[in-house]
Design a protein around this motif. Structure first.
Motif, PDB file in Angstrom:
ATOM      1  N   ALA A  71       0.835  -1.200   0.000  1.00  0.00           N
ATOM      2  CA  ALA A  71       0.000   0.000   0.000  1.00  0.00           C
ATOM      3  C   ALA A  71       0.870   1.251   0.000  1.00  0.00           C
ATOM      4  CB  ALA A  71      -0.909  -0.004   1.223  1.00  0.00           C
ATOM      5  N   PHE A  72       0.356   2.297  -0.599  1.00  0.00           N
ATOM      6  CA  PHE A  72       1.105   3.546  -0.738  1.00  0.00           C
ATOM      7  C   PHE A  72       1.691   3.998   0.589  1.00  0.00           C
ATOM      8  CE2 PHE A  72       1.260   8.190  -0.554  1.00  0.00           C
ATOM      9  CZ  PHE A  72       2.061   8.481  -1.644  1.00  0.00           C
ATOM     10  N   GLU A  73       0.915   3.905   1.658  1.00  0.00           N
ATOM     11  CA  GLU A  73       1.372   4.411   2.951  1.00  0.00           C
ATOM     12  C   GLU A  73       2.462   3.551   3.585  1.00  0.00           C
ATOM     13  OE1 GLU A  73      -2.561   2.149   3.622  1.00  0.00           O
ATOM     14  OE2 GLU A  73      -1.700   3.557   2.155  1.00  0.00           O
ATOM     15  N   ASN A  74       2.704   2.356   3.035  1.00  0.00           N
ATOM     16  CA  ASN A  74       3.742   1.474   3.564  1.00  0.00           C
ATOM     17  C   ASN A  74       5.047   1.521   2.776  1.00  0.00           C
ATOM     18  OD1 ASN A  74       2.267   0.468   5.752  1.00  0.00           O
ATOM     19  ND2 ASN A  74       1.274  -1.076   4.473  1.00  0.00           N
ATOM     20  N   ARG A  75       5.064   2.206   1.649  1.00  0.00           N
ATOM     21  CA  ARG A  75       6.293   2.294   0.857  1.00  0.00           C
ATOM     22  C   ARG A  75       7.226   3.303   1.520  1.00  0.00           C
ATOM     23  NH1 ARG A  75       2.641   3.247  -4.489  1.00  0.00           N
ATOM     24  NH2 ARG A  75       1.308   1.403  -4.162  1.00  0.00           N
ATOM     25  N   TRP A  76       8.528   2.989   1.515  1.00  0.00           N
ATOM     26  CA  TRP A  76       9.429   3.834   2.305  1.00  0.00           C
ATOM     27  C   TRP A  76       9.462   5.305   1.884  1.00  0.00           C
ATOM     28  CZ3 TRP A  76      13.505   6.518   0.445  1.00  0.00           C
ATOM     29  CH2 TRP A  76      14.180   6.054  -0.687  1.00  0.00           C
ATOM     30  N   PRO A  77       9.343   5.661   0.587  1.00  0.00           N
ATOM     31  CA  PRO A  77       9.308   7.094   0.275  1.00  0.00           C
ATOM     32  C   PRO A  77       8.112   7.800   0.910  1.00  0.00           C
ATOM     33  CG  PRO A  77       9.854   5.811  -1.682  1.00  0.00           C
ATOM     34  CD  PRO A  77       9.381   4.835  -0.652  1.00  0.00           C
ATOM     35  N   SER A  78       6.972   7.112   0.961  1.00  0.00           N
ATOM     36  CA  SER A  78       5.777   7.702   1.587  1.00  0.00           C
ATOM     37  C   SER A  78       5.983   7.871   3.079  1.00  0.00           C
ATOM     38  CB  SER A  78       4.557   6.811   1.333  1.00  0.00           C
ATOM     39  OG  SER A  78       4.377   6.544  -0.032  1.00  0.00           O
ATOM     40  N   VAL A  79       6.583   6.862   3.704  1.00  0.00           N
ATOM     41  CA  VAL A  79       6.847   6.920   5.144  1.00  0.00           C
ATOM     42  C   VAL A  79       7.838   8.033   5.461  1.00  0.00           C
ATOM     43  CG1 VAL A  79       7.765   5.628   7.115  1.00  0.00           C
ATOM     44  CG2 VAL A  79       6.302   4.479   5.451  1.00  0.00           C
ATOM     45  N   LEU A  80       8.847   8.185   4.620  1.00  0.00           N
ATOM     46  CA  LEU A  80       9.824   9.261   4.807  1.00  0.00           C
ATOM     47  C   LEU A  80       9.142  10.611   4.730  1.00  0.00           C
ATOM     48  CD1 LEU A  80      12.682  10.396   5.038  1.00  0.00           C
ATOM     49  CD2 LEU A  80      12.925  10.071   2.558  1.00  0.00           C
ATOM     50  N   GLU A  81       8.320  10.797   3.717  1.00  0.00           N
ATOM     51  CA  GLU A  81       7.629  12.079   3.565  1.00  0.00           C
ATOM     52  C   GLU A  81       6.774  12.387   4.792  1.00  0.00           C
ATOM     53  OE1 GLU A  81       5.998  13.417  -0.323  1.00  0.00           O
ATOM     54  OE2 GLU A  81       4.071  13.350   0.724  1.00  0.00           O
ATOM     55  N   ALA A  82       6.036  11.379   5.255  1.00  0.00           N
ATOM     56  CA  ALA A  82       5.191  11.571   6.434  1.00  0.00           C
ATOM     57  C   ALA A  82       6.030  11.870   7.671  1.00  0.00           C
ATOM     58  CB  ALA A  82       4.324  10.332   6.668  1.00  0.00           C
ATOM     59  N   GLY A  83       7.176  11.221   7.768  1.00  0.00           N
ATOM     60  CA  GLY A  83       8.029  11.405   8.928  1.00  0.00           C
ATOM     61  C   GLY A  83       8.698  12.756   8.998  1.00  0.00           C
ATOM     62  N   LEU A  84       8.696  13.479   7.892  1.00  0.00           N
ATOM     63  CA  LEU A  84       9.304  14.805   7.865  1.00  0.00           C
ATOM     64  C   LEU A  84       8.265  15.914   8.013  1.00  0.00           C
ATOM     65  CD1 LEU A  84      11.999  14.169   5.127  1.00  0.00           C
ATOM     66  CD2 LEU A  84      12.333  14.348   7.592  1.00  0.00           C
ATOM     67  N   GLY A  85       7.072  15.512   8.405  1.00  0.00           N
ATOM     68  CA  GLY A  85       6.062  16.469   8.849  1.00  0.00           C
ATOM     69  C   GLY A  85       5.599  17.482   7.842  1.00  0.00           C
ATOM     70  N   GLY A  86       5.486  17.077   6.581  1.00  0.00           N
ATOM     71  CA  GLY A  86       4.961  17.985   5.581  1.00  0.00           C
ATOM     72  C   GLY A  86       5.935  19.040   5.095  1.00  0.00           C
ATOM     73  N   GLN A  87       7.208  18.893   5.456  1.00  0.00           N
ATOM     74  CA  GLN A  87       8.201  19.887   5.030  1.00  0.00           C
ATOM     75  C   GLN A  87       8.857  19.530   3.706  1.00  0.00           C
ATOM     76  OE1 GLN A  87      10.616  21.646   8.433  1.00  0.00           O
ATOM     77  NE2 GLN A  87      10.062  19.663   9.300  1.00  0.00           N
ATOM     78  N   VAL A  88       8.613  18.314   3.214  1.00  0.00           N
ATOM     79  CA  VAL A  88       9.217  17.878   1.958  1.00  0.00           C
ATOM     80  C   VAL A  88       8.194  17.128   1.111  1.00  0.00           C
ATOM     81  CG1 VAL A  88      11.505  17.630   3.017  1.00  0.00           C
ATOM     82  CG2 VAL A  88       9.996  15.654   2.831  1.00  0.00           C
ATOM     83  N   ARG A  89       8.485  17.085  -0.166  1.00  0.00           N
ATOM     84  CA  ARG A  89       7.748  16.220  -1.088  1.00  0.00           C
ATOM     85  C   ARG A  89       8.734  15.174  -1.574  1.00  0.00           C
ATOM     86  NH1 ARG A  89       6.315  16.563  -6.991  1.00  0.00           N
ATOM     87  NH2 ARG A  89       7.889  18.202  -7.070  1.00  0.00           N
ATOM     88  N   VAL A  90       8.393  13.895  -1.405  1.00  0.00           N
ATOM     89  CA  VAL A  90       9.269  12.809  -1.829  1.00  0.00           C
ATOM     90  C   VAL A  90       8.695  12.173  -3.089  1.00  0.00           C
ATOM     91  CG1 VAL A  90      10.368  10.635  -1.216  1.00  0.00           C
ATOM     92  CG2 VAL A  90      10.005  12.376   0.540  1.00  0.00           C
ATOM     93  N   ILE A  91       9.436  12.245  -4.178  1.00  0.00           N
ATOM     94  CA  ILE A  91       9.023  11.655  -5.447  1.00  0.00           C
ATOM     95  C   ILE A  91       9.611  10.250  -5.523  1.00  0.00           C
ATOM     96  CG2 ILE A  91       9.115  11.847  -7.957  1.00  0.00           C
ATOM     97  CD1 ILE A  91       9.604  14.887  -7.513  1.00  0.00           C
ATOM     98  N   ALA A  92       8.750   9.248  -5.572  1.00  0.00           N
ATOM     99  CA  ALA A  92       9.194   7.852  -5.614  1.00  0.00           C
ATOM    100  C   ALA A  92       9.409   7.411  -7.053  1.00  0.00           C
ATOM    101  CB  ALA A  92       8.167   6.956  -4.932  1.00  0.00           C
ATOM    102  N   GLU A  93      10.627   7.001  -7.362  1.00  0.00           N
ATOM    103  CA  GLU A  93      10.961   6.469  -8.680  1.00  0.00           C
ATOM    104  C   GLU A  93      11.584   5.084  -8.486  1.00  0.00           C
ATOM    105  OE1 GLU A  93      10.470   7.086 -11.709  1.00  0.00           O
ATOM    106  OE2 GLU A  93       9.826   9.181 -11.854  1.00  0.00           O
ATOM    107  N   GLY A  94      10.728   4.096  -8.261  1.00  0.00           N
ATOM    108  CA  GLY A  94      11.187   2.726  -8.061  1.00  0.00           C
ATOM    109  C   GLY A  94      10.760   1.842  -9.222  1.00  0.00           C
TER     110      GLY A  94
END
Length: 216
Positions: free
Chosen positions: A25-48
């Motif tokens: 699931a989207f919320e379990n992929r590490w780029p999504s988790v990283l983005e959430a963990g940085l509190g809305g200060q970054v946008r993480v573009i996943a290219e896997g």
């Protein structure tokens, strides 16, 4: 808001270790988790992309898996970038592709050179770079999967050398470094891919490293 490109293979894509299983699931992929963990200060573009290598061709694949050939296009597509996180090398361990963690680290060096050269050529700000050593391989009953990586002994031995080689490249090239094997282990279902919890763990482990690099 800062922008990060997460450049990787099936572990970044969120592949399921269960044969035929759904993508995590989207919320379990590490780029999504990283983005959430940085509190809305970054946008993480996943290219896997499953099967992607650092800088080598895999002619058995139905899409271009050569990370060095594709990266410049993605840098142009997603610019401007503040940070590029690269977690590749697992597929390099396949004997038909490369077979060596050391040579994979040379591929990572090439990706750093391409990233810096791309932005320097355009006279644009060069993003920071974080090299991530992939999780280790493990024993599995999935013979087809592990044999494609040269068998259990080869895959475990070579993947165990990722961290040392990648850390040396990071020191040489003045990039960030993180060892994903310190937080994540593969699922014995196939010996290579991660379950949802271990996929999440990479994003959680990366969050403080990235926050420090970007001074968040």
């Amino acid at each position: 808001m800062k922008t990060i490109l997460a450049y990787g293979d099936s572990l970044t894509y969120g592949a399921n270790p269960l044969i035929g299983g759904p993508r995590h699931a989207f919320e379990n992929r590490w780029p999504s988790v990283l983005e959430a963990g940085l509190g809305g200060q970054v946008r993480v573009i996943a290219e896997g992309l499953g099967g992607r290598t650092t800088a080598f061709d895999d002619w058995t694949a139905d899409a271009d898996r050569n990370g060095a050939r594709i990266l410049p296009t993605l840098l142009a597509s997603h610019a401007p970038l503040d940070l590029v996180i690269i977690m590749l090398g697992t597929n390099d361990l396949k004997p038909a592709v490369c077979g060596s963690a050391l040579t994979a680290s040379f591929g990572m060096r090439r990706l750093v050179q391409l990233t810096r050269g791309h932005f320097a050529m355009l006279n644009e700000p060069v993003p920071q770079i974080l090299l991530v050593a992939p999780p280790l391989a493990c024993a599995t009953d999935n013979a087809d999967m592990i044999r494609s990586f040269g068998g259990v002994e080869h895959a475990v031995r070579e993947s165990g050398e990722f961290a040392a080689h990648y850390q040396r490249r990071a020191q040489e090239l003045n990039t960030g470094f993180f060892d994903a094997s310190t937080v994540a282990t593969p699922d014995p279902l196939d010996g290579i891919h991660l379950d949802a919890a271990n996929t999440r763990a990479i994003g959680e482990g990366l969050a403080p490293v990235v926050a420090s690099m970007l001074a968040l």
